[in-house]
Scaffold this motif. Structure first.
Motif, short mmCIF file in Angstrom:
data_model
loop_
_atom_site.label_atom_id
_atom_site.label_comp_id
_atom_site.label_asym_id
_atom_site.label_seq_id
_atom_site.Cartn_x
_atom_site.Cartn_y
_atom_site.Cartn_z
N ALA A 1 -11.05 41.96 -30.98
CA ALA A 1 -12.34 41.30 -30.20
C ALA A 1 -12.60 42.13 -28.92
CB ALA A 1 -11.55 39.86 -29.80
N ASP A 2 -11.52 42.52 -28.41
CA ASP A 2 -11.62 43.34 -27.00
C ASP A 2 -12.63 44.60 -27.12
OD1 ASP A 2 -10.30 41.67 -25.30
OD2 ASP A 2 -8.45 42.75 -25.39
N ARG A 3 -12.23 45.17 -28.33
CA ARG A 3 -12.87 46.35 -28.63
C ARG A 3 -14.65 46.07 -28.81
NH1 ARG A 3 -11.64 51.49 -29.60
NH2 ARG A 3 -13.12 52.73 -30.91
N ALA A 4 -14.70 45.01 -29.66
CA ALA A 4 -16.16 44.81 -29.85
C ALA A 4 -16.88 44.47 -28.55
CB ALA A 4 -16.28 43.38 -30.75
N ARG A 5 -16.15 43.79 -27.58
CA ARG A 5 -16.56 43.37 -26.18
C ARG A 5 -16.87 44.62 -25.43
NH1 ARG A 5 -13.83 40.96 -21.77
NH2 ARG A 5 -12.05 41.20 -23.04
N GLU A 6 -15.87 45.57 -25.42
CA GLU A 6 -15.92 46.95 -24.94
C GLU A 6 -17.35 47.77 -25.30
OE1 GLU A 6 -12.24 48.65 -24.99
OE2 GLU A 6 -11.52 47.12 -24.02
N ARG A 7 -17.12 47.72 -26.82
CA ARG A 7 -18.21 48.61 -27.41
C ARG A 7 -19.61 47.81 -27.42
NH1 ARG A 7 -16.99 50.52 -32.72
NH2 ARG A 7 -18.88 51.85 -32.44
N ARG A 8 -19.74 46.60 -27.24
CA ARG A 8 -20.87 45.70 -27.38
C ARG A 8 -21.28 45.96 -28.81
NH1 ARG A 8 -22.28 42.83 -23.23
NH2 ARG A 8 -24.33 42.09 -24.15
N VAL A 9 -20.60 45.78 -29.76
CA VAL A 9 -21.12 45.63 -31.03
C VAL A 9 -20.40 44.25 -31.81
CG1 VAL A 9 -20.98 48.25 -31.24
CG2 VAL A 9 -19.11 47.00 -32.00
N PRO A 10 -20.95 43.98 -32.83
CA PRO A 10 -20.58 42.76 -33.57
C PRO A 10 -19.10 42.96 -33.94
CG PRO A 10 -22.71 43.11 -34.21
CD PRO A 10 -22.32 44.34 -33.52
N LEU A 11 -18.09 41.67 -33.99
CA LEU A 11 -16.97 41.48 -34.72
C LEU A 11 -17.16 41.01 -36.03
CD1 LEU A 11 -13.65 41.65 -34.53
CD2 LEU A 11 -13.98 39.43 -33.35
N ILE A 12 -16.44 41.50 -36.90
CA ILE A 12 -16.43 40.87 -38.24
C ILE A 12 -14.76 40.75 -38.56
CG2 ILE A 12 -16.83 41.27 -40.53
CD1 ILE A 12 -19.47 42.46 -40.01
N VAL A 13 -14.48 39.64 -38.69
CA VAL A 13 -13.08 39.25 -39.57
C VAL A 13 -12.91 38.79 -40.56
CG1 VAL A 13 -10.82 38.16 -39.20
CG2 VAL A 13 -12.13 38.73 -37.00
N ILE A 14 -12.43 39.47 -41.55
CA ILE A 14 -12.40 39.10 -43.08
C ILE A 14 -11.03 38.41 -43.35
CG2 ILE A 14 -12.42 39.82 -45.51
CD1 ILE A 14 -14.04 42.24 -44.49
N SER A 15 -11.06 37.18 -43.50
CA SER A 15 -9.74 36.40 -43.56
C SER A 15 -9.16 36.26 -44.99
CB SER A 15 -10.04 35.00 -43.16
OG SER A 15 -10.01 34.94 -41.70
N ALA A 16 -8.06 36.51 -45.34
CA ALA A 16 -7.27 36.18 -46.56
C ALA A 16 -5.89 35.83 -46.18
CB ALA A 16 -7.36 37.48 -47.52
N SER A 17 -5.68 34.65 -45.94
CA SER A 17 -4.38 34.08 -45.30
C SER A 17 -3.83 32.73 -45.71
CB SER A 17 -4.41 34.26 -43.82
OG SER A 17 -3.66 33.53 -43.10
N GLY A 18 -2.52 32.65 -45.93
CA GLY A 18 -1.92 31.33 -46.18
C GLY A 18 -1.82 30.54 -44.78
N GLY A 19 -2.08 31.29 -43.70
CA GLY A 19 -1.79 30.46 -42.44
C GLY A 19 -1.05 30.98 -41.44
N ALA A 20 -0.27 30.39 -40.63
CA ALA A 20 0.71 30.99 -39.66
C ALA A 20 1.90 31.36 -40.43
CB ALA A 20 0.71 30.16 -38.46
N ARG A 21 2.43 32.40 -39.58
CA ARG A 21 3.92 32.89 -40.11
C ARG A 21 5.07 32.19 -39.78
NH1 ARG A 21 4.41 39.19 -40.30
NH2 ARG A 21 2.69 39.12 -41.69
N MET A 22 5.67 31.54 -40.65
CA MET A 22 7.04 30.67 -40.21
C MET A 22 7.91 31.25 -39.42
SD MET A 22 7.52 27.73 -43.19
CE MET A 22 6.65 29.06 -44.37
#
Lengths: 321, 310
Positions: free
Chosen positions: B145-166
């Motif tokens: 997210a910081d890098r997207a902000r610095e470079r002023r380019v869109p951020l894409i996050v592809i999620s595949a996740s069961g959730g937070a790690r216990m």
């Protein structure tokens, strides 16, 4: 201190018995005029010693049980004792009003505040109304509505966390439980007023965090706060939810543990035996801690406040590189 | 029929997104598919269009321009802050996952392009401890997210996740706040963030960055939700309706904008980036609002060639 409780935990029994005996002797002394002060004094010392001994080395699981104690002061008990002129406001202006989430405006000494917190019930009837303190999406959205009101009228936000989790129901999913919580996290990160978060009982996962992002995170001594309940963790990792006490140990979910991990900023002491033994003392301690934070935070310019808040969360976690 | 038995045996392993072997059975319709054929189809069933679970490297190949991905933050590795131990040590679980996946943790990040447009991306990997979010995933998404902000380019996050790690307990929980705070900063700069939800996206991941896209896009049939279905069933004491917590259910209830076929994702993203961010967000709005889903459907029927294989 002579209270009768709905529930007595195993490790509380000796002290509850002693307190009962003391009360009986005091009553007897009053009625008959017989001087029992020596005996009463002896029993009182015994009770105090037991308390000191037991409560100085509580296990994480014992703290979990204290955090869940049905006689523990809940959000409204604290608000009653901390705030004046409290006006509860209702509704998310979209779907409904969630009784599991309290939100309103009031004053703490001379500080106008927005107060938000999960609300549990004391008995079955109350709990059915309060949904055991498990909010639905509209609860989180009501909370957000009031936070935005706080920003509009430049009032700090005080939140009280006490929930076994966000409600895992069909309707909750349909109405976007995840989105409601996520939205709050994002908005709270940059809300242009001070946010003081207090954990007063149970802090279970996203349901807790949904009103838990702020500048100061204060946690009462006998509470737990983690990513899942010890039972849930035990069921998944140990495949046996009776292993909850062991899971509680591994999860580092108590206030002293979380202070070390920088997840919280301060521990608020509770009266001997836990908050349920003396609501007034518990609330007074809470109020004192909130006021200290409010006075400090209100002096910080808004831009700096938000910058510091984001930095605080930026630093959270542990990794190698 | 030896290979039937073998395939079945391997299919019980949780480590692989798709079982090894020359033949793969569709989880949805039961069709037996020749693996090279399935691969050519980006792991989408030729009979029922079921989208198989794929790993982060596949997504890099399928969703971004060929050879455009440069990894960042590859040196960020998990620690064991709680010295967590359940029936196994967390460090042992990490080592095992690292060995089977070849990854350090459950997300990779980098710079890439989509239809020639630069983006910063983070891609989660379900094969690494269920795609669970601990400190490393949180830190990597925060830095993306910081890098997207610095470079002023869109951020894409592809999620595949069961959730937070216990196994990282409250620190995992805090990653929800951390990533959301970083997205708030990105939003304040007016830079777009696109959330791609794949099968599955649940728990703390859904309740933080996955739901916060300016545009939320799901793969067809993906499981997306907050609470686990078993817990919900126990709580309400009744069976769950058909299609509950599927991408289509989320769209019907207003929580994802689009459901896009795997073959059309890059094109759809390219179009949306063009509309929202042409010229780095400075371009004028040139009128036409695209219905990505409709466009995706139209082009899917016309061309069955996998975009990643061009």
């Amino acid at each position: 201190m002579n209270k009768t409780f709905r529930v007595t935990l195993d490790f509380e029994k000796p002290v509850v018995e002693l307190e009962k005996k003391i009360a009986e002797m005091e009553e007897y002394a009053r009625e008959t005029g017989v001087d029992l002060s020596d005996d009463i004094g002896r029993l009182r010392r015994k009770a105090d010693n037991y308390r000191k001994e037991t409560y100085s080395k509580l296990t994480p699981w014992q703290r979990v049980q204290l955090a869940r104690h049905s006689d523990r002061p809940f959000t409204l008990d604290h608000i009653e004792r901390i705030a004046t002129d409290f006006v509860e406001l209702g509704g998310d202006r979209a779907f409904g009003n969630d009784p599991a989430m309290i939100a309103g405006i009031g004053k703490i000494d001379n500080h106008r505040c927005v107060l938000i917190g999960h609300q549990k019930g004391r008995d079955v009837k109350e709990n059915l109304h309060r949904n055991f303190g498990m909010s639905n999406p509209e609860g989180y959205r009501k909370a957000l509505r009031l936070m935005k009101m706080a920003a509009k009228f430049k009032m700090p936000v005080i939140t009280f966390i006490d929930t076994p989790g966000a409600y895992p129901g069909l309707g909750a999913e349909e109405r976007g439980q995840a989105e409601a919580i996520a939205r709050n996290l994002m908005e709270m990160a940059v809300l242009p007023v001070p946010i003081v978060v207090t954990i007063i009982g149970e802090g279970a996962s996203g349901g807790a965090l949904g009103i838990g992002v702020g500048d100061s995170i204060l946690m009462m001594e006998n509470c737990w706060y983690s990513v899942i309940s010890p039972e849930g963790c035990a069921a998944i990792l140990w495949k046996d939810n009776t292993k909850a006490p062991i899971a509680a140990e591994a999860m580092k979910l108590t206030a002293p543990d979380l202070l070390k991990l920088n997840v919280i900023d301060k521990i608020i002491p509770e009266p001997p035996g836990g908050a349920h033994w003396d609501y007034d003392v518990a609330s007074a301690n809470l109020k004192k801690a909130i006021l200290t934070e409010l006075k400090r935070l209100e002096k910080i310019p808004v831009e700096t406040l938000i910058e510091k808040r984001i930095q605080k969360y930026e630093a959270m976690g542990a990794w190698k590189e | 029929m030896d290979w039937f038995k073998r395939r079945k045996g391997i299919a019980t392993s949780e480590k692989k997104a798709i079982p090894d072997g020359l033949w793969v059975k569709c989880n949805s319709c039961g069709e037996i598919i020749y693996r090279p054929e399935l691969q050519k189809r980006l792991f989408v069933c030729p009979k029922c269009e079921y989208h198989f679970r794929i790993n982060s490297k596949d997504y890099v190949e399928y969703f971004f321009d060929p050879d455009s991905f440069t990894e960042t933050g590859a040196n960020i590795k998990p620690a064991d802050p709680l010295r967590f131990r359940d029936t196994k040590k967390y460090t042992d679980r990490l080592k095992a996952a690292q060995k089977t996946t070849g990854l350090n943790d459950a997300a990779i990040t980098g710079d890439a392009t989509i239809e020639g447009k630069p983006v910063v991306c983070a891609i989660m990997d379900f094969t690494f401890i269920g795609g669970s979010m601990g400190s490393v995933v949180g830190e990597k998404i925060a830095r993306a997210a910081d890098r997207a902000r610095e470079r002023r380019v869109p951020l894409i996050v592809i999620s595949a996740s069961g959730g937070a790690r216990m196994m990282e307990s409250a620190l995992s929980l805090m990653q929800m706040a951390k990533t959301s705070a970083k997205l708030a900063q990105l939003a304040q700069e007016g830079i777009p963030y696109f959330s791609i939800l794949t099968d599955p996206t649940t728990g703390g991941t859904t309740a933080s960055f996955a739901m916060l896209g300016d545009v939320n896009i799901a793969e067809p049939g993906a499981l997306i939700g907050f609470a686990g279905q078993r817990v919900i069933k126990q709580t309400i004491g009744q069976d769950l309706p058909e299609g509950f917590q599927k991408a289509e259910f989320l769209k019907d209830h207003g929580f994802v904008d689009l459901i896009v076929h795997r073959w059309e994702m890059r094109e759809t993203l390219g179009k949306i980036i063009d509309l929202l961010w042409a010229g780095g967000g400075k371009a004028k709005n040139n009128g036409k609002v695209a219905s990505g889903e409709k466009a995706a459907k139209a082009s899917r029927s016309s061309d069955a060639v996998a975009p990643g294989k061009n």
